[in-house]
Design a protein around this motif. Structure first.
Motif, PDB file in Angstrom:
ATOM      1  N   GLU A 136      11.744  -0.097   8.646  1.00  0.00           N
ATOM      2  CA  GLU A 136      11.234   0.948   7.753  1.00  0.00           C
ATOM      3  C   GLU A 136      10.807   0.351   6.413  1.00  0.00           C
ATOM      4  O   GLU A 136       9.743   0.686   5.868  1.00  0.00           O
TER       5      GLU A 136
ATOM      6  N   SER B 272       9.368   6.920  19.754  1.00  0.00           N
ATOM      7  CA  SER B 272       9.813   7.499  18.479  1.00  0.00           C
ATOM      8  C   SER B 272       9.881   6.431  17.396  1.00  0.00           C
ATOM      9  O   SER B 272       9.576   6.693  16.219  1.00  0.00           O
TER      10      SER B 272
ATOM     11  N   ASN C 119       7.617   6.810  14.003  1.00  0.00           N
ATOM     12  CA  ASN C 119       8.175   6.754  12.649  1.00  0.00           C
ATOM     13  C   ASN C 119       7.422   5.763  11.762  1.00  0.00           C
ATOM     14  O   ASN C 119       7.124   6.046  10.602  1.00  0.00           O
TER      15      ASN C 119
ATOM     16  N   SER D 262       4.528   6.510   8.867  1.00  0.00           N
ATOM     17  CA  SER D 262       4.696   6.066   7.478  1.00  0.00           C
ATOM     18  C   SER D 262       3.400   5.456   6.944  1.00  0.00           C
ATOM     19  O   SER D 262       3.002   5.715   5.800  1.00  0.00           O
TER      20      SER D 262
ATOM     21  N   TYR E  93      13.770  11.877  14.222  1.00  0.00           N
ATOM     22  CA  TYR E  93      12.791  11.707  13.145  1.00  0.00           C
ATOM     23  C   TYR E  93      13.246  12.144  11.756  1.00  0.00           C
ATOM     24  O   TYR E  93      12.720  11.642  10.760  1.00  0.00           O
TER      25      TYR E  93
ATOM     26  N   VAL F 141      14.037   9.714   8.896  1.00  0.00           N
ATOM     27  CA  VAL F 141      12.919   8.968   8.309  1.00  0.00           C
ATOM     28  C   VAL F 141      12.000   9.897   7.531  1.00  0.00           C
ATOM     29  O   VAL F 141      11.660   9.650   6.382  1.00  0.00           O
TER      30      VAL F 141
ATOM     31  N   THR G 245       7.454  14.453   9.511  1.00  0.00           N
ATOM     32  CA  THR G 245       7.141  13.903  10.837  1.00  0.00           C
ATOM     33  C   THR G 245       7.907  14.647  11.916  1.00  0.00           C
ATOM     34  O   THR G 245       7.362  14.953  12.987  1.00  0.00           O
TER      35      THR G 245
END
Length: 591
Positions: free
Chosen positions: A336, A401, A405, A409, A536, A539, A543
């Motif tokens: 992330e 998934s 994510n 982003s 989700y 994050v 989303t």
């Protein structure tokens, strides 16, 4: 004639006397320029230009004296300006706040090496009566501040903030502001990024060179006087930049410096002064390779972290065979952070390529994008394999998934960033509107087209993985219905849409699917809502809502297709079906 022969010796003596006195007078005037706090520009405009007739006289009557005067002027002014610039470079550089170091890379794990934080400080502009007056203030400060111990930008990178353009791009709307006065900036506690320092140095050189070139050309009626006067100054600045740039590892700062240099080239073209063409070419030849090296360093960091992260545990299956696979939280957090820094850097490059359209920069962005995609796909593949080895059937869903994510982003950063910087781009265009665009703007597609293409690319990746995730999740609850619908729809298509006779076994299967759906559809919607938010929400809540909407919409679509199928093959079953408005009413509760 006899009369001329009589007076010729006297005329020669008079000429020699006049040349001697004019030469002495001019040398005295040039000597004034060496005095401290003398404003060279004012002296040139108010005093020396009035004496250009003397230069013409000397040039016509005594070439030896002219060369001596010419040499004296170039050495005097050149030495004064060289001294001023040497002091200025030393003290303006001491105000630098490092925005990024060598270890500030997008592929670094969170909690890794830190870098100086972004200083949202603007350059201090000062109204100056002339370039020499500017130097007088600066030099006095230099003497007072000699030996002062200064640091170079404390702080940390603040979790990758050094890749965000933020307020730094505003410098492109202030390129015509006066150069920074070091002692004023220091007294106000101002710290400057590399591009602010570069703009200030370049601006000062532009104004000094423009004034000197115009004066020397008019005063001496020669174009090469400027090079003799300012040659050492330009060599000093070029050498300073070459050494300084080697210690800059900030791709955003380097690209801003390139754009500043490009704008200043346009300014000189508008003034029709070719005196700095060679200098600006040298600056470009210094900055572009360093920018490529800085971007290559970012790209290499992605390759390095891919090798490292693949060895990391992708996650685990809880509850034995058939249970769901959970992606390791630590891995997800690492990726992330990498995705966030990549998105910020990519957005910054896209924005700064506005109306610049450099093909080599677009090529670097394409390489970064391809490497980032390769990293995410490799990790997604590892997640899928780990789930399969753990006996879980949710590997495809877990990997999808994971990709949703991260691609989400990127899409969020690019779409919001391009919108938020639209007004900034308009200001930059307005600031440069008076400059004529030249062919050196690059050969790539326009930025608008390129940014749109880049955004569409990531949106396609995001959408395709959302669809994959949705299909996998619906298979958990509607696998029989989905398989039945696809099979019967294919048969009906082959029979040209005519009513198809099916076996009693198929009707029983349809009846069973319908009965199962009627008893479980509400629980299925609740479970899908829980699962999607679990995958989700940590994050992005936005989303999660978007994926849930796509999931429930696809559920409704499959059921609608199922009802349409049974209307054709077993109409008597329709009366037992759940009405579509009832399902839509339930779905609205979760949106």
């Amino acid at each position: 004639s006899l009369a001329f022969q009589d007076v010729a010796p006297e005329l020669s003596k008079l000429e020699a006397k006049a040349v001697s006195k004019v030469k002495a007078f001019l040398l005295e005037q040039f000597a004034i320029l060496r005095k401290p706090k003398t404003n060279i520009q004012i002296q040139q405009q108010n005093r020396l230009l009035r004496l250009k007739g003397f230069i013409s006289f000397i040039k016509q009557h005594n070439q030896v004296a002219y060369k001596e005067i010419r040499t004296n002027y170039t050495e005097t002014v050149g030495a004064v300006l060289l001294s001023h610039f040497r002091v200025y470079l030393s003290h303006v550089s001491s105000l630098e706040a490092k925005m990024a170091s060598r270890v500030d890379v997008i592929g670094a794990y969170e909690g890794g090496p830190s870098a100086p934080s972004s200083s949202s400080s603007s350059a201090v502009a000062s109204g100056l009566s002339g370039v020499s007056n500017f130097f007088s203030q600066m030099k006095l400060s230099a003497l007072n501040q000699a030996g002062a111990d200064r640091t170079r930008g404390p702080g940390s990178s603040q979790n990758g903030k050094c890749f965000e353009l933020g307020e730094r791009g505003a410098i492109l709307t202030k390129l015509d502001e006066s150069a920074v006065v070091p002692h004023v900036a220091e007294s106000q506690g101002v710290r400057m990024s590399c591009e602010e320092i570069f703009r200030s140095i370049n601006k000062l050189l532009l104004d000094s060179s423009s004034s000197e070139f115009i004066f020397s050309t008019e005063f001496f009626r020669e174009n090469n006087i400027f090079q003799e006067t300012m040659g050492e100054v330009m060599d000093l600045i070029t050498e300073h930049l070459s050494g300084w740039v080697q210690d800059i590892h900030d791709p955003i700062g380097l690209l801003l410096m390139i754009r500043i240099n490009y704008f200043h080239r346009l300014v000189m073209q508008r003034r029709r002064l070719p005196c700095l063409d060679a200098y600006m070419d040298n600056v470009n030849m210094t900055l572009w390779p360093k920018l490529k090296l800085a971007l290559d360093n970012q790209l290499q960091s992605l390759n390095n972290c891919q090798v490292s992260l693949i060895k990391h545990s992708p996650g685990r299956t809880s509850g034995g065979a058939g249970a769901r696979f959970s992606v390791d939280a630590k891995l997800a957090k690492h990726v992330e952070g990498i995705t966030k820094r990549f998105s910020d850097l990519l957005l910054s490059l896209v924005i700064l390529n506005q109306d610049f359209n450099q093909g080599q920069l677009q090529h670097s962005m394409e390489r970064l994008t391809a490497t980032m995609e390769d990293l995410l796909l490799s990790l997604a593949k590892g997640i899928k394999q780990a789930a399969h080895q753990g006996g879980s059937k949710s590997g495809v869903s877990a990997s999808a998934s994971f990709l949703v994510n991260n691609y989400g982003s990127v899409v969020h950063t690019l779409s919001n960033g391009v919108d938020s910087f639209s007004s900034f781009n308009a200001q930059v265009r307005e600031a440069a509107n008076h400059s004529q665009r030249e062919s050196q703007g690059g050969q790539g597609t326009s930025l608008d087209d390129y940014s749109k293409k880049l955004l569409e690319h990531f949106e396609d990746l995001y959408t395709s993985n959302v669809s994959l995730y949705v299909e996998e999740e619906l298979l958990v609850h509607l696998s029989d219905m989905i398989a039945f619908v696809k099979k019967v729809e294919q048969e009906l298509t082959l029979s040209s849409g005519e009513t198809s006779e099916i076996s009693a076994e198929e009707k029983d299967r349809a009846r069973g699917i319908l009965g199962h759906f009627r008893g479980s559809w509400q629980a299925a919607i609740q479970q899908l809502n829980k699962q999607v938010h679990g995958d989700y929400s940590s994050v992005s809540e936005a989303t999660a809502k978007e994926v849930l909407k796509a999931t429930l919409t696809q559920l409704l679509l499959y059921y609608t297709r199922f009802v349409e199928v049974i209307k054709q093959i077993a109409p008597e079953l329709v009366k037992d079906s759940v009405t579509i408005p009832s399902i839509m009413y339930e779905i609205k509760k979760f949106r």
